[in-house]
Design a protein around this motif. Structure first.
Motif, short mmCIF file in Angstrom:
data_model
loop_
_atom_site.label_atom_id
_atom_site.label_comp_id
_atom_site.label_asym_id
_atom_site.label_seq_id
_atom_site.Cartn_x
_atom_site.Cartn_y
_atom_site.Cartn_z
N ILE A 1 43.11 47.43 49.00
CA ILE A 1 43.22 46.60 47.80
C ILE A 1 42.99 47.47 46.58
CG2 ILE A 1 42.23 44.68 46.50
CD1 ILE A 1 41.49 43.36 49.07
N THR A 2 43.95 47.48 45.66
CA THR A 2 43.82 48.21 44.40
C THR A 2 43.61 47.21 43.28
OG1 THR A 2 45.27 49.97 45.21
CG2 THR A 2 44.95 49.81 42.82
N VAL A 3 42.54 47.41 42.49
CA VAL A 3 42.20 46.51 41.39
C VAL A 3 42.74 47.10 40.09
CG1 VAL A 3 40.33 45.32 40.18
CG2 VAL A 3 40.12 45.82 42.63
N THR A 4 43.50 46.31 39.34
CA THR A 4 44.07 46.76 38.06
C THR A 4 43.30 46.16 36.90
OG1 THR A 4 45.68 44.97 38.06
CG2 THR A 4 46.35 47.04 39.09
N ASP A 5 43.22 46.92 35.79
CA ASP A 5 42.49 46.47 34.61
C ASP A 5 43.33 45.49 33.80
OD1 ASP A 5 40.43 46.36 32.77
OD2 ASP A 5 41.32 47.93 31.52
N VAL A 6 42.68 44.46 33.26
CA VAL A 6 43.35 43.48 32.41
C VAL A 6 42.47 43.20 31.20
CG1 VAL A 6 44.56 42.37 34.32
CG2 VAL A 6 42.30 41.55 33.66
N ASN A 7 43.05 42.53 30.22
CA ASN A 7 42.30 42.13 29.03
C ASN A 7 41.46 40.91 29.39
OD1 ASN A 7 41.42 41.84 26.38
ND2 ASN A 7 43.18 40.58 25.80
N ASP A 8 40.35 41.16 30.07
CA ASP A 8 39.55 40.07 30.61
C ASP A 8 38.28 39.82 29.81
OD1 ASP A 8 38.48 42.49 31.31
OD2 ASP A 8 37.76 41.84 33.27
N ASN A 9 38.16 40.44 28.62
CA ASN A 9 36.98 40.22 27.79
C ASN A 9 37.41 39.61 26.46
OD1 ASN A 9 34.69 41.53 29.36
ND2 ASN A 9 36.22 43.17 29.33
N GLY B 1 44.21 41.67 20.41
CA GLY B 1 45.66 41.85 20.49
C GLY B 1 46.16 41.98 21.92
N GLY B 2 45.37 41.52 22.89
CA GLY B 2 45.77 41.65 24.29
C GLY B 2 46.84 40.64 24.68
N ASP B 3 47.28 40.75 25.91
CA ASP B 3 48.26 39.81 26.46
C ASP B 3 47.75 39.36 27.82
OD1 ASP B 3 50.41 38.29 27.04
OD2 ASP B 3 51.77 39.98 27.46
N PRO B 4 47.22 38.13 27.92
CA PRO B 4 47.20 37.12 26.87
C PRO B 4 46.14 37.39 25.81
CG PRO B 4 46.05 36.29 28.77
CD PRO B 4 46.64 37.62 29.18
N VAL B 5 46.35 36.80 24.64
CA VAL B 5 45.40 36.96 23.54
C VAL B 5 44.10 36.25 23.89
CG1 VAL B 5 44.95 36.39 21.13
CG2 VAL B 5 47.22 37.18 21.83
N ARG B 6 42.99 36.90 23.60
CA ARG B 6 41.68 36.30 23.80
C ARG B 6 40.96 36.21 22.46
NH1 ARG B 6 39.85 35.69 28.93
NH2 ARG B 6 41.15 36.57 30.61
#
Length: 559
Positions: A326-334, A429-434
């Motif tokens: 399993i490879t975990v990818t970074d996302v705009n999660d903050n 400015g992430g996608d999705p915007v937070r």
């Protein structure tokens, strides 16, 4: 009664002396009225003696199967005769009746043999039969099959069997002690359940009629499993890429293994092998379905890859293994977080438009917000909930940080709206915007922009002249829409005669007017004064007071 007894006695004597007996033979299922035999000719009787009242047919049973036409002397069927129904278990089917010729007082016995026709198909008690054979059954093994039944007799009954199906089976027919045929299924070729789990055969029984009739039964051979196959994974290695914000409880992948065996031999259970303690706390493998689900949130910063081994084992102990990565990818999660969750500011309602309003001691620069993400995923802008009183200006500092400033767009009126609740939003400015929010509560402080208002412009009062001193004469009342000291009203006489000032007193806080001197109608009938109400900010209002004294009989007449 004696006449009936005499008749039976005559009939018995006649039966004992009756000569001859008629024998006929007819096939079954002939229509009603079919010719059986010419009784007149066979008995040598004259037709006139066989009139309708001269001959009677007595059937030995509840039903009358035959009738006699007196004019012709013919014996005919009275209804359709079914041999299988009448003589189900009798080889020779014979119907007997008696014929009485009244003129001769004679009784003739008649026997009619009912011969079989091929009117029934062979049939099996079970139209479908299932045999369960292990795939390890040795060739040459025999298994009894159900026999067919045909109610017809002789050549019209079952004469032969044949089997159609496939090359694994053949048919053998044994002869029973009573001469009946007994079919048997013979295995001629080794079974393999994985190649064919079922074998569909047809057993056909034929009679000897012309034309021959047949009946069939379906024979289904279910091949029972032996554990001769190990599970096999659909992939030697499962590789999955998932974002770090995948929800807990999500199924990341379902591993599958096939086993051509059946039952417990073909049922695989899954388990994790060579797995770290950390991974075992994050991932769960369903032993029945093979679904790997997430039981704890992923975090790219804590771990970006996990590797383990999955095993599939069947009920017979055979197994297979596969690799799982399993490879975990970074996302705009903050989401951005504004450190000040709530700020209170006060603005006077007479503040001029265009004024920049900032909470005392608190500002909202970009540095006061926090977003662990970087680049475009960090805070890029601020937004303010739409309203008609305030707008937002975002100024950028030399180091690139952004400073939000609240601007008053139009005059405030505390009496119409005391508080303004605004939401300041920081957006990345992430996608999705937070985004992150902070609440700003602005309290509008009072300005003395409202004058007191008396409840009446003119207070008209009547009172008796004999009211005692200290009595409450009346009350003046004024209101002020402002608050605090700007709404505190002080009452006073602004224009009053000296005589009236000696008779009345005004409470500066309550507006109560009381009597402090003796009233005398004869000395003064009317008094007028002006009352002033002044708030703490110096704004005032005025009202007129008109007092009429009412006479009472307090003087005796004089000469």
């Amino acid at each position: 009664r004696w006449e009936r007894a005499l008749l039976w006695g005559v009939l018995v004597v006649a039966w004992e002396t009756a000569w001859g007996q008629l024998h006929y033979s007819i096939p079954e299922e002939m229509p009603k009225g079919s010719f059986v035999g010419n009784v007149a000719t066979d008995l040598g009787l004259q037709l006139p003696a066989l009139g309708d009242s001269g001959v009677r047919i007595l059937d030995k049973g509840r039903k009358q199967y035959f009738a006699l036409y007196g004019k012709t002397g013919h014996l005919v069927t009275a209804e359709r005769i079914d041999r299988e129904q009448l003589c189900e278990s009798v080889q020779q089917c014979v119907l007997r009746c008696e014929m009485i010729v009244k003129g001769e007082i004679k009784i003739y016995g008649v026997e009619v043999k009912i011969t079989d026709i091929n009117d029934n198909d062979p049939s099996f008690r079970e139209a479908e039969k299932e045999l369960r054979l292990s795939e390890t059954t040795a060739p040459g093994s025999r298994f009894p099959l159900p026999g067919a039944h045909d109610p017809d007799s002789g050549q019209n009954s079952v004469q032969s069997y044949e089997l159609s199906g496939d090359e694994h089976f053949s048919l053998a027919v044994q002869t029973g002690p009573g001469g009946d045929q007994r079919p048997e299924l013979v295995l001629v070729k080794t079974l393999d359940r994985e190649a064919a789990a079922f074998h569909e055969l047809v057993l056909r029984a034929s009679d000897g009629g012309e034309p021959a009739r047949t009946g069939t039964a379906r024979i289904r051979v279910a091949v029972l499993d032996a554990n001769d196959n190990a599970p096999v994974f659909s992939q030697a290695e499962y590789t999955v890429r998932v974002p770090e914000d995948v929800p807990v409880g999500s199924t990341l992948v379902t591993v599958t293994a096939t086993d051509p065996d059946e039952g417990l031999n073909g049922h695989s259970k899954f388990s994790l092998q060579k797995v770290s303690i950390k991974a075992s706390q994050i991932f769960h493998l369903d032993p029945e379905t093979g679904a790997i689900t997430l039981v704890r949130s992923l975090d790219f910063e804590e771990g970006d890859s996990y590797e383990m081994e999955v095993q599939a084992e069947d009920g017979g102990g055979l197994s297979d293994t596969a690799k799982f990565v399993i490879t975990v990818t970074d996302v705009n999660d903050n989401a951005p977080q504004i450190s000040v969750q709530s700020a209170l500011t006060e603005i006077s309602e007479d503040a001029p438009s265009g004024t920049v309003s900032t909470p005392p001691g608190v500002r909202f620069p970009l540095g006061s917000g926090r977003d662990p993400d970087i680049g475009t995923n960090s805070i890029q802008n601020y937004q303010l909930t739409p309203n008609s009183f305030f707008s937002l200006v975002v100024r950028e500092s030399p180091d690139g940080t952004k400073q939000p400033e609240l601007v008053l767009e139009k005059s405030l009126d505390r009496e119409k709206q005391r508080n303004h609740n605004l939401i300041l939003t920081a957006v990345d400015g992430g996608d999705p915007v937070r985004s992150g929010t902070a609440q700003i509560k602005i309290s509008v402080t009072d300005a003395n922009d409202n004058t007191p208002i008396f409840t009446k412009e003119v207070y008209k009062v009547q009172m008796l002249e004999n009211l005692p001193e200290g009595s409450l004469a009346f009350q003046v009342k004024a209101t002020d829409s402002d608050e605090g000291t700007n709404a505190d009203i002080t009452y006073s006489f602004s224009d009053i005669s000296n005589r009236a000032r000696q008779l009345f007193t005004l409470d500066s806080r309550t507006g109560d007017v009381k009597i402090k001197g003796s009233l005398d109608y004869e000395e003064g009938k009317h008094y007028e004064a002006m009352v002033e109400g002044k708030d703490g900010g110096g704004l005032s209002a005025h009202a007129k007071v008109h007092i009429d004294i009412i006479d009472v009989n307090d003087n005796a007449p004089t000469l």
